[in-house]
Write a protein that holds these residues in place. Structure first.
Motif, mmCIF file in Angstrom:
data_model
loop_
_atom_site.group_PDB
_atom_site.id
_atom_site.type_symbol
_atom_site.label_atom_id
_atom_site.label_comp_id
_atom_site.label_asym_id
_atom_site.label_seq_id
_atom_site.Cartn_x
_atom_site.Cartn_y
_atom_site.Cartn_z
ATOM 1 N N GLU A 3 -5.587 10.325 -5.714
ATOM 2 C CA GLU A 3 -7.062 10.110 -5.276
ATOM 3 C C GLU A 3 -6.716 9.855 -3.719
ATOM 4 O O GLU A 3 -5.841 8.783 -3.450
ATOM 5 N N ALA A 4 -7.701 10.112 -2.882
ATOM 6 C CA ALA A 4 -7.340 9.625 -1.555
ATOM 7 C C ALA A 4 -7.873 8.219 -1.398
ATOM 8 O O ALA A 4 -9.021 7.713 -2.112
ATOM 9 N N THR A 5 -7.178 7.581 -0.374
ATOM 10 C CA THR A 5 -7.492 5.863 -0.204
ATOM 11 C C THR A 5 -8.189 6.016 1.125
ATOM 12 O O THR A 5 -7.936 6.932 1.967
ATOM 13 N N LYS A 6 -9.130 5.145 0.934
ATOM 14 C CA LYS A 6 -10.057 5.158 2.367
ATOM 15 C C LYS A 6 -9.254 4.268 3.498
ATOM 16 O O LYS A 6 -8.343 3.492 3.247
ATOM 17 N N GLY A 7 -9.190 5.268 4.570
ATOM 18 C CA GLY A 7 -8.550 4.682 5.736
ATOM 19 C C GLY A 7 -7.206 5.087 5.799
ATOM 20 O O GLY A 7 -6.535 5.014 6.878
ATOM 21 N N ALA A 8 -6.872 6.023 4.953
ATOM 22 C CA ALA A 8 -5.346 6.246 4.902
ATOM 23 C C ALA A 8 -5.166 7.950 5.569
ATOM 24 O O ALA A 8 -6.014 8.686 5.647
ATOM 25 N N ILE A 9 -4.059 7.829 6.749
ATOM 26 C CA ILE A 9 -3.985 9.020 7.408
ATOM 27 C C ILE A 9 -2.884 9.873 6.607
ATOM 28 O O ILE A 9 -2.717 11.066 6.565
ATOM 29 N N GLN A 41 16.746 12.784 -16.131
ATOM 30 C CA GLN A 41 16.780 11.478 -15.212
ATOM 31 C C GLN A 41 15.286 10.917 -15.555
ATOM 32 O O GLN A 41 14.278 11.793 -15.914
ATOM 33 N N LEU A 42 14.986 9.354 -15.649
ATOM 34 C CA LEU A 42 13.871 8.773 -15.728
ATOM 35 C C LEU A 42 13.575 8.308 -14.289
ATOM 36 O O LEU A 42 14.152 7.370 -13.732
ATOM 37 N N TYR A 43 12.502 8.871 -13.566
ATOM 38 C CA TYR A 43 12.237 8.322 -12.075
ATOM 39 C C TYR A 43 11.077 7.613 -12.317
ATOM 40 O O TYR A 43 10.050 7.659 -13.056
ATOM 41 N N ASN A 44 11.146 6.338 -11.446
ATOM 42 C CA ASN A 44 9.951 5.315 -11.212
ATOM 43 C C ASN A 44 9.526 5.927 -9.892
ATOM 44 O O ASN A 44 9.960 5.816 -8.662
ATOM 45 N N LEU A 45 8.141 6.296 -9.868
ATOM 46 C CA LEU A 45 7.548 6.912 -8.751
ATOM 47 C C LEU A 45 6.564 5.672 -8.297
ATOM 48 O O LEU A 45 5.560 5.123 -9.094
ATOM 49 N N THR A 46 6.483 5.449 -6.885
ATOM 50 C CA THR A 46 5.698 4.627 -6.264
ATOM 51 C C THR A 46 5.264 5.210 -4.939
ATOM 52 O O THR A 46 5.565 6.217 -4.438
ATOM 53 N N MET A 47 3.948 4.967 -4.513
ATOM 54 C CA MET A 47 3.451 5.506 -3.409
ATOM 55 C C MET A 47 2.671 4.388 -2.291
ATOM 56 O O MET A 47 2.385 3.384 -2.712
ATOM 57 N N VAL A 48 3.008 4.868 -0.832
ATOM 58 C CA VAL A 48 2.437 3.986 0.188
ATOM 59 C C VAL A 48 1.676 4.770 0.852
ATOM 60 O O VAL A 48 1.891 5.824 1.286
ATOM 61 N N ALA A 49 0.329 4.309 1.289
ATOM 62 C CA ALA A 49 -0.683 4.790 2.103
ATOM 63 C C ALA A 49 -0.499 4.188 3.591
ATOM 64 O O ALA A 49 -0.330 3.113 3.657
ATOM 65 N N ARG A 50 -0.457 5.305 4.505
ATOM 66 C CA ARG A 50 -0.420 4.695 6.061
ATOM 67 C C ARG A 50 -1.369 5.255 6.557
ATOM 68 O O ARG A 50 -2.002 6.391 6.531
ATOM 69 N N ASN A 51 -1.600 4.368 7.879
ATOM 70 C CA ASN A 51 -2.382 4.877 8.953
ATOM 71 C C ASN A 51 -1.931 4.562 10.087
ATOM 72 O O ASN A 51 -0.647 3.996 10.285
ATOM 73 N N GLN A 52 -2.679 4.504 11.231
ATOM 74 C CA GLN A 52 -1.806 4.275 12.437
ATOM 75 C C GLN A 52 -1.506 2.728 12.787
ATOM 76 O O GLN A 52 -0.771 2.394 13.571
ATOM 77 N N VAL A 53 -2.007 2.161 11.822
ATOM 78 C CA VAL A 53 -1.932 0.727 11.974
ATOM 79 C C VAL A 53 -1.000 0.059 11.098
ATOM 80 O O VAL A 53 -0.160 -0.497 11.450
ATOM 81 N N ASP A 55 0.584 0.037 6.715
ATOM 82 C CA ASP A 55 0.949 0.725 5.326
ATOM 83 C C ASP A 55 0.393 -0.240 4.455
ATOM 84 O O ASP A 55 -0.056 -1.256 4.477
ATOM 85 N N SER A 56 -0.093 0.709 3.415
ATOM 86 C CA SER A 56 -0.726 -0.102 2.128
ATOM 87 C C SER A 56 0.205 -0.689 1.413
ATOM 88 O O SER A 56 1.461 -0.692 1.542
ATOM 89 N N VAL A 57 -0.353 -1.439 0.315
ATOM 90 C CA VAL A 57 0.459 -2.207 -0.629
ATOM 91 C C VAL A 57 1.062 -0.977 -1.497
ATOM 92 O O VAL A 57 0.812 0.122 -1.647
ATOM 93 N N ILE A 58 2.360 -1.250 -2.061
ATOM 94 C CA ILE A 58 2.832 -0.210 -2.750
ATOM 95 C C ILE A 58 2.166 -0.186 -4.230
ATOM 96 O O ILE A 58 1.436 -0.904 -4.691
ATOM 97 N N SER A 59 1.706 1.243 -4.408
ATOM 98 C CA SER A 59 1.111 1.497 -5.561
ATOM 99 C C SER A 59 1.768 1.033 -6.919
ATOM 100 O O SER A 59 3.023 0.609 -7.035
#
Length: 1753
Positions: A3-9, A41-53, A55-59
């Motif tokens: 889902e989209a996060t607010k302020g993320a580019i 393989q067993l993969y661990n997936l994480t995601m970081v949201a960014r904008n111009q200012v 990065d968000s915390v790791i999901s």
């Protein structure tokens, strides 16, 4: 995705494994693709949201498990025997399971599954000899791996099939062959015998030959297929059997005609054939499966060579033993005959020799203790025995003696020895009966026939024959002495006893007894035939009125009785006496004694009367009185009467004396004393004109009057003047009579001072004068000829005649002119005028010849030559014509003329299509005469132009058109092709040609036609017909690929073909356009029906479709498979979705350890698979099928049955007790408290239960018609392992229901049907009739046919069903009423008038109505229906043969048809038959019979004439025409024939009845017996009657035309002024006139003038009487004649003309007689002659008469 996060580019995603492998991706959207992820393989997936200012915390960490890696090191190993393969692999991390796939790329696909802990799996059911690709896929927790590396392997070779072994018995080798198997490189064939012997061969082919096989062996044959990795061995079904070994050690046990042959068993033989052959080739054989065999039918007197051949299924007669020689017994002697020497009691027996015999013995046996024999050597053929017993039957036979065996008995012949003869014979005569006696003799031994014989009438006669010792002899002649002899006889001998004796019978009654009355003496003499053996005769006489019996004894043949009373009736008999016996009385004879003499009381007569009255006394014994009156002139008249008085008429002019005499039965009385009287003189009679019709002379004559001395004749004219003549003769002649006068003449007789009364008057007619100055004229236009002349004095009438054309035309007139309008054209006529008074013809005057006008031409007709256009006109030639002019003229004035002097003329150049009127004009020097009726002619039509053709390809017809032709009424079109010709007729300007042969080229022409001619054909046009539709269209569907192949035969002259395939579900697709004769369509929709049609194309023309070919594609694969298990029945209920195109389904269950089961269903989508094994895992699949193909198998489902640990059970149904007894065995190690439960499940899924701790229990409530599946379990769970296998049992069938009976009336059978029972094995149907007839039938299905039922019967029908040992109760009864019996006695009466047939037959009980039928030869049927036993069929076709039949119906059922009666629709006989009579020629008359045409095609006619000649019933004739198709026939018949004519019509179907008879006569024959008497002045012509003549005509042929001088119905005619040389006579009737007969050859007699004193004849003083005949009634005549001096009496002959019998002769005393009772309508001639004791006088002139019709009653 996220889902989209607010302020993320943008977003950054990172996947990191536990091993540190990292994959990232960046995205500005809410998704991102991570590429390069590794498998397992067993993969661990994480995601970081960014904008111009920032990065968000790791999901939060999200775990991703990738798919397992594809398995590695994949290997496949084949299990050759099981056609299974094991696939193995290297495990993959994170895999939870594996799937291995097998694919042969040929529609076979399979797989197997393994868990994650396993690295291999097994797949079974592989196809043999096939290359498979194998790969493995790893299954992950969420994702599956990709396919592993593909490895390949080949399955083991397929097992060989169709192994066959062919034995070559002579070569001791065998050839083994088989069908090739897939995947095989070579084959090894091995043969192994039970004895251990084996042999083999190796080959790359599919056959192999092995030799050196042993005899009498059975070899097992196997073929091993060798492949790359596996081998596959197949065993041949059965054995290869080699030839048997040779039989050894033969031995024979012989009995008459039979030999028991034995030998040692030959190895390998299953049967033996023994053959015995003589040197002559006669053969006897026998067959056996043992080591012995009996040869029957061996012939005697033969040397046989015996051999034994061994056989088996492989070889016949290949090994034969050594020969064994056998000699049979001699044949029984033949032609045995035994002959008896009767006197010597010895016998000789003979025989025919037998081959190989060394001697003979003959045997005699009387079967009563006496036995004897005689012998002969081998060369003898006879021997004898003696001292045989008399009266005995011996059986005789002969036996031939052989070297080793003796013959059987010969045929037994019987020999009977001589009979024993009696010694004493006695006889006794029976005096009470004629010819009777009893003869006896002593009894003898044995049976014999005794005959008593005697010589009778010079011949030896058997009086009696008996087997007893007594004989009653009857039938002997009376008064005979017999020398008797006794003979004993039998079949062999006949001997006569040596003693003889005499026997004399009682005397016979006297024969030929007669009595003779001695008239006048009252004495009678009785006489008889005298016999020498009679000692005394006794005669008796007694009056019929009674009184004393008079006796007379005599030793000779007469005896006299005297003093008999007069007028009495006496009876006389006689008896014979001899040797104490008297005969019976003779036959009685009678006699009437003579009457007493009568006494005349008075006799009176009057002078003025010719009657006399006489009285006398009545006298006893008189039968009648004879009164004799004798005149003084010699007239004697005798009268008969039974009264005592007489009133009679006597001739005048005589003195009479009369006496009366009584007549008795034997004698007459003495005449009475005479009485006397006298009669007056007679009146002159028969005054006739002798000469008349002269100019000045006339004569009369009359008959003489008895007692007359002179005659006075006075002729008185019309004006009163008289001419007197006094004469003593009987005629007067005057020479001074006036012309044209009529004189009346009277004659009186004088004598004895008395003048008689005047005679009858006669008239003399004088001839008129001759006409003068004849003047003929001709009016050619009016076609009238006129004649005029001067008047003739004294003429009342003129006869004008014209002769020409060989015929005469006559008319009469009282004027002096005559006009002829009926003259024929073209003739010359001679005209004659004759003056007539009322009675005289006068004299004739003849004018010159007159010529008439020419005849108009007739019969004008034309004949046209249609090809050349030449017209020939013809006509009948016309008399009087010199030349002819023919005129042909159209209605427009066009005219063509041609002239000819013959009766035909030809014209050319007529304009085509014109109508011409044709006339002919005949011309001579005087007139032109044109034909009365013109004929018309149409010239040949003009040739058609502008001919065109238009082809209709769809209907294969051609429409021809053209322009109109002048003169055409219709047109004929002809098209000529190579294969056929077609044509059509049309009255329009177009015509359609049908029946064209497809694919042909035609040449067409048109001809114009009128009613008579056709023009020449038009210019030819050519066209092609439509191409032929393809033939033999076939279509095949490939079930696996669903492709369709279509083929057909090539059609001539087709350019290409169009194929149309139409699906039943809709759509039309022309799928092929090809020049070949085949077409293929791929990817046909499954489960569909298609219609296939093929058309031929030629240019722009398309043929009709071929016959439609219907075909189905393969059904679709079933889907939605599901199933459930039933633990009680151990069955599986499988269901699926319906598959398009399926007609039926097949469910297959394949279990472990080779267990299989299946079920099929026709339309349901559910099927129960029964009989599954316990504890077995089954794979279930479904295949859909139709008539052509099966679908691909459905997907597989697995079901596993429960295990069964209990032992088997037994269940017994209790018939009609609704229970089942279940029995089981206890489980091992189970206590006595274990409860066993029995459960039964019916097919309707209802259940029954019972339990017990023992070994049995009863299941109650079982129902009929149900099959139960039963298990026993030791647990409440029926699917547990503590249960038995299921046991199936069926209850008894229920009584059959829904009983229906359908009768078949034609064959007296009935089909009985009922609802089937699901458990019944057999049904039994019983039908019981009211008449007690019982019929039954058995059937395994739910219907049964009862045949041979009696017609017209009511049956009660019931059915029972049975299963094993149980039978159901009977069904409810059904009633069957059979149809009526077929009608009998069919007869057909054909009515030709309305072409109908009346059928009649005997009625049938219970028949409501009847159907009649008539079937023609071409199959056409006609019918009628009736409620009565008759029926009329209308509208029959004349000339057709029909088979008529009838059947009865009761309203429901029809009987069989009655036996057919064949009859033809014959035509009616002609209903109008006419006859046209031709003139008589040479005494034969041609009759032309004509009749109406029968209303029937191809009818022929037969004319039949029957009748008699000249009225003689003994001269019959029968004449036939030949069968003819014309409606007339000419046939001649002789003159004087009476005929009956009938006609018959016939066609091929039959002959009609005769027509209504047409009766008639031909014209009479010319009269015979012509007599001419007189002279040219006055003459009389007489003749005999001509049969069937009604009129006789005398013509004078001295003039032309002939003049009729007299016409009469009588037999004589008086003529004046005629010479017999010129006279002819004819006889005529309604049928015509006979030929003329001249009087030149007639008997000519001079006219005798009789004076009062008759001239004496030279014949002894007697002359011929002059006779006069007077008719009194129609059949009675009074005849009188002149007295002949010295005549004592007269002989009158009466001849009936045309009669085959002789004349009747009467003796007459006196000169008159009354003749009556003549036949009516008949001709008679009378002749008379005088007789005395010394001589006979000459016959008088015949007087002939024709009687009338007689009285009508």
């Amino acid at each position: 995705m996220w889902e989209a996060t607010k302020g993320a580019i943008s977003y950054s995603v990172q996947a990191v494994t536990d091993q540190g492998l990292t994959v990232t991706c960046n995205s500005t959207n809410t998704s991102c693709r991570l590429n390069g992820l590794q498998c397992s393989q067993l993969y661990n997936l994480t995601m970081v949201a960014r904008n111009q200012v920032c990065d968000s915390v790791i999901s939060e960490t999200h775990h991703l498990m990738t798919e397992p890696c594809p398995p590695t090191n994949v290997q496949a190993n084949m299990e050759c025997e099981q056609l299974s393969a094991t696939v193995s692999w290297q495990k993959s991390n994170l895999a939870v399971g594996y799937v291995a796939y097998f694919d042969n790329y040929n529609d076979h696909y399979s797989s197997c599954v393994a868990s994650y802990t396993e690295n291999q799996c097994v797949v079974s059911g592989l196809m043999c000899g096939t290359l498979y690709s194998v790969w493995v896929k790893a299954l992950g927790g969420q994702y599956n791996s990709s396919d592993s590396t593909v490895v390949s392997f080949t399955s083991g070779p397929c097992q060989t099939s169709s192994i066959e072994a062919i034995m070559d018995c002579e070569a001791h080798s065998a050839t083994i062959s088989w069908q090739p198997s897939v995947g095989t490189e070579s084959y090894v064939t091995e043969l192994t015998a039970s004895s251990g012997h084996s042999t083999s061969c190796t080959t790359n082919y599919t056959h192999c030959e092995l030799s050196s096989l042993k005899c009498g062996e059975e070899y097992n044959v196997s073929v091993k297929a060798l492949g790359d990795t596996c081998n596959n061995t197949a065993q041949m079904t059965g054995y290869l059997t080699t030839e048997p070994c040779t039989p050894m050690n033969l031995s024979v046990h012989y009995n008459v005609s039979s030999a028991q042959v034995m030998w040692e068993a030959a190895k390998g033989a299953i049967s033996y054939s023994v053959q015995a052959v003589t040197d002559q080739g006669s053969t006897v054989t026998c067959n056996s499966t043992y080591t012995s065999c009996r040869l029957n039918g061996l012939q005697c007197s033969q040397l046989y060579n015996l051999t034994v051949s061994a056989q088996n299924l492989a070889c016949n007669n290949t090994e034969t033993s050594q020969q064994y020689r056998l000699m049979t017994e001699p044949c029984p002697p033949t032609n045995v005959q035994a002959n008896m020497a009767c006197e010597q009691l010895s016998a000789t027996v003979s025989w025919q020799q037998s081959d190989l015999a060394v001697g003979y013995v003959a045997y005699f046996n009387n079967q009563n203790g006496h036995f004897t024999s005689c012998a002969g050597s081998e060369t003898d053929t006879v021997c004898s025995v003696s001292a045989l017993m008399c009266g005995t039957v011996y059986n005789v036979w002969v036996k031939a003696l052989g070297h080793q065996y003796n013959s059987s008995h010969s045929a037994v012949v019987s020999l009977t020895s001589a009979p024993c003869l009696p010694r004493e014979v006695e006889g006794e005569v029976d005096c009470s009966y004629d010819g009777a006696a009893v003869v006896s003799w002593n009894s003898t031994y044995g049976t014999a026939n005794f005959s008593l014989t005697a010589v009778v009438d010079g011949n030896l006669q058997t009086l009696c024959a008996t087997q007893q010792n007594i004989c009653n002899v009857t039938g002997l002649s009376c008064g005979e002495t017999y020398n008797l002899s006794l003979t004993g006889s039998n079949t062999q001998c006949s001997l006569t006893a040596p003693m003889h004796f005499n026997l004399t019978t009682r005397p016979c009654p006297p024969k030929h007894v007669a009595v003779n009355l001695q008239c006048g003496s009252r004495t009678a003499v009785l006489s008889w035939e005298e016999r020498s053996d009679v000692e005394l005769y006794v005669a008796s006489a007694i009056k019929a009125s009674g009184g004393e019996v008079q006796h007379c004894n005599s030793t000779n043949s007469t005896c006299q009785f005297s003093s008999l009373d007069c007028g009495e009736m006496y009876n006389f008999t006689a008896t014979a006496h001899s040797q104490g016996c008297s005969s019976t009385a003779s036959s009685t004879v009678f006699i009437q004694t003579e009457p007493c003499p009568p006494v005349i009381m008075s006799a009176q007569g009057l002078c003025q009367s010719e009657e006399v009255q006489i009285f006398w006394r009545q006298v006893r014994g008189v039968v009648n009185y004879l009164i004799t009156a004798t005149g003084s002139l010699g007239y004697v008249e005798t009268f008969n009467t039974t009264q005592n008085q007489l009133l009679a008429a006597l001739p005048c002019g005589q003195d009479y004396n009369v006496t009366v005499k009584g007549q008795g039965s034997e004698c007459d009385s003495i005449p009475s004393s005479p009485a006397f009287f006298k009669s007056a003189p007679c009146i002159p009679r028969h005054v006739t004109t002798y000469v008349q019709c002269e100019s000045n002379m006339g004569s009369v004559s009359w008959g003489p009057s008895d007692g007359a001395e002179t005659y006075v004749a006075i002729a008185t004219g019309l004006d009163g003047h008289t001419h007197k003549c006094l004469t003593n003769t009987t005629s007067c002649t005057w020479n001074d009579l006036h012309c044209g006068e009529e004189y009346t003449v009277l004659v009186r007789a004088k004598g004895d001072n008395c003048t008689s009364l005047p005679s009858n008057s006669t008239v003399i007619h004088m001839d008129p004068c001759v006409p003068q100055n004849l003047s003929p004229t001709v009016d050619c236009d009016m076609k009238v000829v006129s004649l005029s002349w001067d008047a003739s004095n004294g003429t009342n009438l003129y006869l004008v005649s014209a002769e020409g054309e060989n015929k005469t035309i006559a008319l009469t007139t009282n004027d002096t002119t005559a006009h002829f309008s009926e003259f024929s054209c073209g003739q010359n006529y001679s005209l004659t005028v004759t003056s007539h008074s009322q009675h005289c013809p006068g004299s004739s005057t003849t004018a010159g010849l007159v010529q008439t006008w020419p005849c108009p031409p007739a019969g004008v007709s034309t004949v046209q030559d249609c090809l050349s256009g030449i017209v020939m006109a013809t006509w009948q030639a016309s008399n009087g014509s010199d030349y002819y002019t023919t005129t042909m003229q159209t209605d427009t004035g066009i005219s063509i003329i041609c002239m000819s002097d013959t009766n035909e003329c030809s014209v050319t150049g007529l304009t085509c299509g014109q109508y011409y009127s044709v006339s002919v004009t005949a011309s001579n020097q005087q007139c032109n005469v044109t034909s009365r009726e013109n004929t018309t002619l149409q010239s040949v039509p003009c040739v058609p132009t502008n001919v065109a053709v238009l082809m209709d390809c769809e209907n294969n017809t051609a429409v021809m058109s053209w322009s109109a032709s002048r003169g055409a009424v219709k047109y004929s079109v002809t098209a000529i092709g190579r294969h056929n010709n077609v044509s059509c007729l049309s009255s329009d300007l177009s015509c359609s040609l049908g029946n064209l042969t497809c694919g042909s080229r035609y040449t067409a022409q048109v001809a114009a036609m009128d009613d008579n001619c056709s023009s020449i054909p038009s210019q030819a046009v050519m066209f092609n017909s439509a191409p032929c539709p393809p033939e033999n269209v076939s279509a095949e569907v490939s079930c696996w690929s669903n492709s369709m192949n279509i083929s057909w035969n090539a059609m001539r002259e087709a350019d290409h073909y169009l194929v149309s395939v139409i699906a039943d579900s809709g759509g039309n697709h022309e799928s092929c356009n090809t020049t070949d004769t085949a077409c293929s369509i791929s990817n046909v929709t499954c489960g569909n029906a298609f219609s296939v049609q093929v058309s031929s194309i030629r240019g722009s023309c398309r043929s009709q479709h071929s016959h439609t070919h219907n075909i189905m594609s393969a059904p679709c694969q079933p889907q939605g498979i599901r199933g459930t298990l039933d633990c009680v029945t151990n069955s599986a209920q499988i269901s699926w979705d319906a598959a398009p195109g399926a007609d039926s389904y097949s469910v297959s269950a394949v279990g472990e350890e080779g267990y299989t089961a299946n079920c099929t269903t026709s339309s349901n989508t559910t099927c129960e698979v029964e009989d599954l094994g316990c504890g077995i895992l089954y794979n279930f699949s479904v295949i859909a099928k139709n008539s052509k193909c099966g679908s691909q198998p459905s997907a597989i489902i697995d079901l596993q049955t429960a295990p069964c640990s209990l032992a088997g059970i037994t269940a017994v149904p209790q018939c009609h007790n609704s229970s089942i007894l279940v029995i089981w065995d206890l489980m091992e190690d189970s206590g006595g408290n274990t409860v066993y439960t029995a459960t039964a499940e019916a097919r309707d899924h209802t259940y029954l239960h019972c339990n017990n701790t023992g070994t049995s229990c009863y299941l109650h409530g079982a129902r009929c018609d149900l099959q139960y599946t039963i298990i026993v379990s030791a647990s409440s769970d029926q699917c547990s392992s503590m249960r038995s296998p299921p046991y199936r049992v069926s209850m008894e069938p229920c009584p059959p229901r829904n009983l229906m009976v359908n009768a078949s009336c034609e064959d007296h059978s009935a089909l009985v049907s009922w609802s089937p029972s699901p458990v019944a094995e057999m049904y039994h149907v019983v039908a019981t009739g009211v008449d007690g007839h019982v019929h039954s039938c058995n059937s395994t299905v739910s219907n049964c046919s009862l045949s041979g039922l009696h017609c017209d019967q009511q049956y009660t029908v019931s059915v029972t069903a049975s299963h094993e040992n149980c039978t159901s109760k009977a069904s409810e009864n059904s009633t069957l009423t059979t149809g009526p019996c077929q009608p009998d006695g069919l007869s057909v009466t054909f009515n030709c008038t309305n072409q109908s047939a009346l059928l009649s037959w005997q009625p049938r009980d219970n028949a409501a109505y009847y159907h009649g039928s008539a079937q023609a030869e071409n199959g056409d049927m006609l019918y009628c229906q009736s409620w009565t036993p008759t029926c009329t069929i209308q509208d029959l076709v004349c000339g057709t043969v029909y088979n008529f039949s009838v059947q009865a119906s009761d309203g429901t059922c029809n009987s069989s048809f009655a036996d057919p009666v064949q009859s033809g629709a014959a035509p009616c006989p002609p209903d109008t038959v006419e006859v046209q009579l031709m003139p008589m020629v040479q005494e034969a008359q041609v009759m032309r019979f004509s009749w109406t045409q029968a209303l029937c095609n191809n009818t022929e006619y037969l004319l039949k004439l029957t009748g008699s000649l000249l009225g003689d019933s003994q001269a019959q004739f029968e004449l036939y025409s030949y069968w003819t198709s014309v409606t007339y026939f000419e046939i001649p018949l002789p003159c004087g024939s009476l005929y009956t004519a009938t006609l018959e019509s016939r066609v091929a179907a039959g002959t009609s009845d005769p027509s209504v008879p047409l009766n008639g006569t031909t014209a009479p024959c010319p009269p015979s017996g012509l007599v001419y008497s007189g002279n040219s002045t006055f003459a009389t012509v007489s003749w005999n009657v001509s049969v069937f003549a009604t009129i006789y005509t005398v013509y004078d042929r001295s003039v032309t035309p002939n003049i009729q001088r007299c016409s009469t119905a009588g037999l004589s005619c008086s003529l004046t002024n005629s010479s017999y040389n010129n006279l002819v006579i004819t006889a005529s009737n309604a049928a015509g006139e006979s030929e003329a007969k001249s009087l030149m050859n007639a008997l000519t007699q001079g006219r005798r003038r009789r004076d009062l004193k008759e001239e004496m004849s030279d014949n002894g003083g007697l002359s011929a009487p002059l006779m006069e005949v007077k008719q009194v009634t129609s059949t009675a005549y009074f005849i009188e004649w002149s007295e002949v001096q010295a005549a004592s009496y007269y002989s009158l002959l009466i001849r009936k003309q045309g009669s085959s019998s002789g004349p009747q002769e009467l003796t007459v005393y006196g000169e008159r007689i009354f003749v009556d009772d003549l036949s009516p309508n008949s001709a008679y001639c009378f002749t008379l002659s005088a007789q005395n004791s010394a001589t006979s006088g000459p016959e008088s002139e015949p007087a002939c008469v024709h009687t009338g019709q007689g009285l009508v009653r």
